[in-house]
Motif scaffolding. Structure first.
Motif, PDB file in Angstrom:
ATOM      1  N   LYS A 166       0.822  -1.212   0.000  1.00 18.12           N
ATOM      2  CA  LYS A 166       0.000   0.000   0.000  1.00 18.12           C
ATOM      3  C   LYS A 166       0.856   1.263   0.000  1.00 18.12           C
ATOM      4  CE  LYS A 166      -4.519  -1.284   1.794  1.00 18.12           C
ATOM      5  NZ  LYS A 166      -5.251  -0.625   0.689  1.00 18.12           N
ATOM      6  N   GLN A 202       0.519   4.100  -2.818  1.00 21.31           N
ATOM      7  CA  GLN A 202       0.063   5.448  -2.488  1.00 21.31           C
ATOM      8  C   GLN A 202       1.141   6.505  -2.705  1.00 21.31           C
ATOM      9  OE1 GLN A 202      -1.922   6.003   1.265  1.00 21.31           O
ATOM     10  NE2 GLN A 202      -3.386   4.352   0.910  1.00 21.31           N
ATOM     11  N   ARG A 211       1.440   7.385  -6.343  1.00 15.61           N
ATOM     12  CA  ARG A 211       0.307   8.204  -6.793  1.00 15.61           C
ATOM     13  C   ARG A 211       0.421   9.648  -6.319  1.00 15.61           C
ATOM     14  NH1 ARG A 211      -5.551   6.408  -8.075  1.00 15.61           N
ATOM     15  NH2 ARG A 211      -5.050   4.889  -9.689  1.00 15.61           N
ATOM     16  N   ARG A 228      -1.089  13.098   1.946  1.00 13.43           N
ATOM     17  CA  ARG A 228      -2.207  12.183   2.245  1.00 13.43           C
ATOM     18  C   ARG A 228      -3.334  12.894   2.992  1.00 13.43           C
ATOM     19  NH1 ARG A 228      -6.118  10.549   4.156  1.00 13.43           N
ATOM     20  NH2 ARG A 228      -6.632   8.462   4.965  1.00 13.43           N
ATOM     21  N   VAL A 283      -6.071   8.594  -3.709  1.00 13.83           N
ATOM     22  CA  VAL A 283      -5.092   7.970  -2.819  1.00 13.83           C
ATOM     23  C   VAL A 283      -5.290   6.457  -2.759  1.00 13.83           C
ATOM     24  CG1 VAL A 283      -4.325   7.767  -0.418  1.00 13.83           C
ATOM     25  CG2 VAL A 283      -4.779  10.017  -1.393  1.00 13.83           C
ATOM     26  N   PHE A 284      -6.563   6.022  -2.640  1.00  8.66           N
ATOM     27  CA  PHE A 284      -6.840   4.605  -2.447  1.00  8.66           C
ATOM     28  C   PHE A 284      -7.072   3.844  -3.747  1.00  8.66           C
ATOM     29  CE2 PHE A 284      -7.486   6.316   1.748  1.00  8.66           C
ATOM     30  CZ  PHE A 284      -7.088   5.288   2.589  1.00  8.66           C
TER      31      PHE A 284
END
Length: 506
Positions: free
Chosen positions: A100, A104, A107, A120, A503-504
């Motif tokens: 993860k 993230q 991105r 974030r 983000v996800f």
């Protein structure tokens, strides 16, 4: 000439190893200077086997091979349980955080842990979190670096008769040089080579007491019935092999958590996830990193207890109060030039792998996450200023190494406790909890930092009943609780849906 004849094998092997590290730093100098992404995260193009070995080598530093290994001289084979705790957290780090975080941060175009918090949580308060987390990095890594340099200097003193201050300067200066030249490229590639050396050296060092005493049965007979005295001045007898007799499990758990949890919270470990080149490489590292780390820890964590079989009562009386010198004593007592040379190179690797990782982390934290936030600068100035700060900070660390305030184990454990309690809630919440807020992240950092300091300097050592309750336990629990409660109370502050979808991955 007499000195060179006595130590020439160790000197030659160490020189080859140091020269190789410097060459790698110089080789990647041009590539690392092409832009901030290259210097900070190696353009996210490093293969999985390199990342795996680099994560292992920076997790098992001088703290492990010298400090933790030597500590079992005082506390017995019970200390080897630390290895199982560390390996557990290594698995958690790669399974829970690695994939993860790689996804993230790519991105969000994040280059550091502090700027991940900023990107974030996405708010003006998140900028404050970024600066605060950078300050925490500068504070906590200071003690960690001192502990590493201290351990390497003691080994050089024991094996090569090099004065302590010269040894600490050498380890810091060499590591600083190749890190400044090649940035994250040189850090990761030298760490990978260092990981290979460290893996072999861990197995070799474990064999030394058995070879010296004359076999497994002979060594365990001596260790199980030693007439050496404990730190309290009473005979150890079978305490070295009896679980919990020389140290409480609560203390083992506290130190194990504080150091082991660095793998799920410390920037020098987490930044490795930024640089993995693809999903296939991530899967390789997820499997093999715990294997490399686990086997090495099994070899070294209880090593100090076995060194009792090599020590006279007089030597043991000294070493029981100076456990940071146990491994150097073992190599000196074994007195084999080739073995000493290989092991010193491995111990140098253990120290330099972690030093390089934190040197680049403190440089990026100060320049990009404090200076650049306070006064934005042109991108062309970021790398040169990062290099200058790294050099200045290393000089400061060297001065502190001359007058260390504690042993290696306590220094590095305190640093690990600060990172775990201050960073993990905000990192875990950022990766998994869409309802996590900037207010929750900031509050958890403040609570984690303050609880660590207050518990250690106000409660732990002033109350006998609390001395084995390491600060990581109350600090981590309070920090996690704070993140959850404050995030729930400030749910209106969570980022907008479009940002969270980005983000996800939706």
């Amino acid at each position: 000439m007499d000195y060179f004849y006595e130590h020439y094998v160790t000197l030659i092997l160490t020189a080859i190893y140091v020269g190789g590290c410097l060459y790698i730093g110089w080789y990647f100098k041009k590539k690392a200077s092409e832009g901030v992404e290259g210097f900070y995260v190696a353009k996210r193009e490093i293969p999985g086997w390199v990342i795996s070995l680099a994560f292992f080598s920076t997790s098992a530093s001088t703290n492990t091979y010298i400090g933790q290994a030597g500590k079992s001289f005082e506390l017995g084979l019970s200390w080897a349980w630390m290895g199982f705790i560390w390996t557990f957290f290594c698995v958690i780090s790669w399974q829970l955080l690695g994939p993860k975080m790689r996804f993230q941060t790519a991105r969000l175009k994040s280059f550091t842990i502090p700027d991940y918090f900023h990107l974030r949580y996405k708010s003006s308060l998140a900028q404050t979190i970024r600066v605060l987390s950078a300050v925490i990095i500068l504070f906590a890594t200071l003690w960690y670096m001192v502990g590493i340099a201290k351990g390497c200097a003691h080994v050089l003193t024991s094996v090569l008769d090099i004065p302590y201050e010269y040894g600490s300067f050498a380890i810091i200066a060499v590591t600083c040089a190749y890190t400044i030249w090649g940035g994250m490229y040189s850090v990761l590639w030298t760490d990978a080579i260092q990981g290979i050396i460290m893996f072999g050296v861990a197995i070799l060092m474990l064999a030394i007491p058995f070879m010296y005493v004359g076999g497994v049965d002979n060594l365990f007979e001596v260790v199980s019935n030693t007439d050496h005295l404990s730190k309290a001045g009473v005979p150890i007898n079978s305490g070295l092999v009896t679980f919990g007799e020389l140290v409480s499990f609560l203390y083992i758990l506290g130190i194990g958590l504080s150091v082991g949890m660095k793998q799920i919270s410390e920037p020098k470990n987490l930044i490795r996830f930024y640089s993995v080149n693809n999903t296939k490489s991530m899967r390789f590292a997820m499997i093999w990193t715990p294997v490399f780390l686990g086997i090495s820890l099994v070899c070294v964590m209880g090593l100090g207890a076995l060194v009792h079989g090599m020590a006279t009562p007089e030597e043991a009386n000294y070493l029981i109060n100076h456990t940071d010198e146990v491994i150097g004593f073992m190599l000196d007592k074994f007195d084999n030039k080739l073995v000493s040379g290989i092991c010193v190179a491995g111990l140098f690797a253990a120290g330099m792998s972690s030093l390089a990782s934190v040197i680049i982390i403190i440089g990026t934290a100060f320049v990009k996450d404090i200076w650049h936030v306070a006064k934005p600068m042109q991108e062309s100035k970021i790398i040169p200023r990062t290099k200058w700060f790294m050099a200045i900070y290393c000089l400061f660390v060297f001065l502190l190494t001359l007058y260390p305030i504690a042993g290696i184990v306590e220094l590095t454990a305190f640093a690990g406790a600060v990172f775990a309690a201050s960073f993990f809630p905000a990192i875990f919440g950022g990766l998994y909890l869409k309802w996590g807020t900037d207010m929750g992240a900031l509050a958890s950092m403040v609570v984690g930092m303050l609880t660590n300091i207050v518990w250690r300097f106000v409660f732990r050592f002033n109350y006998e009943s609390l001395k084995d309750v390491h600060e990581i336990i109350p600090a981590f629990l309070l920090s996690m609780l704070t993140y959850v409660v404050v995030s729930r109370l400030s749910k209106a502050r969570k980022p907008d849906k479009a940002h969270l979808d980005h983000v996800f991955g939706k």
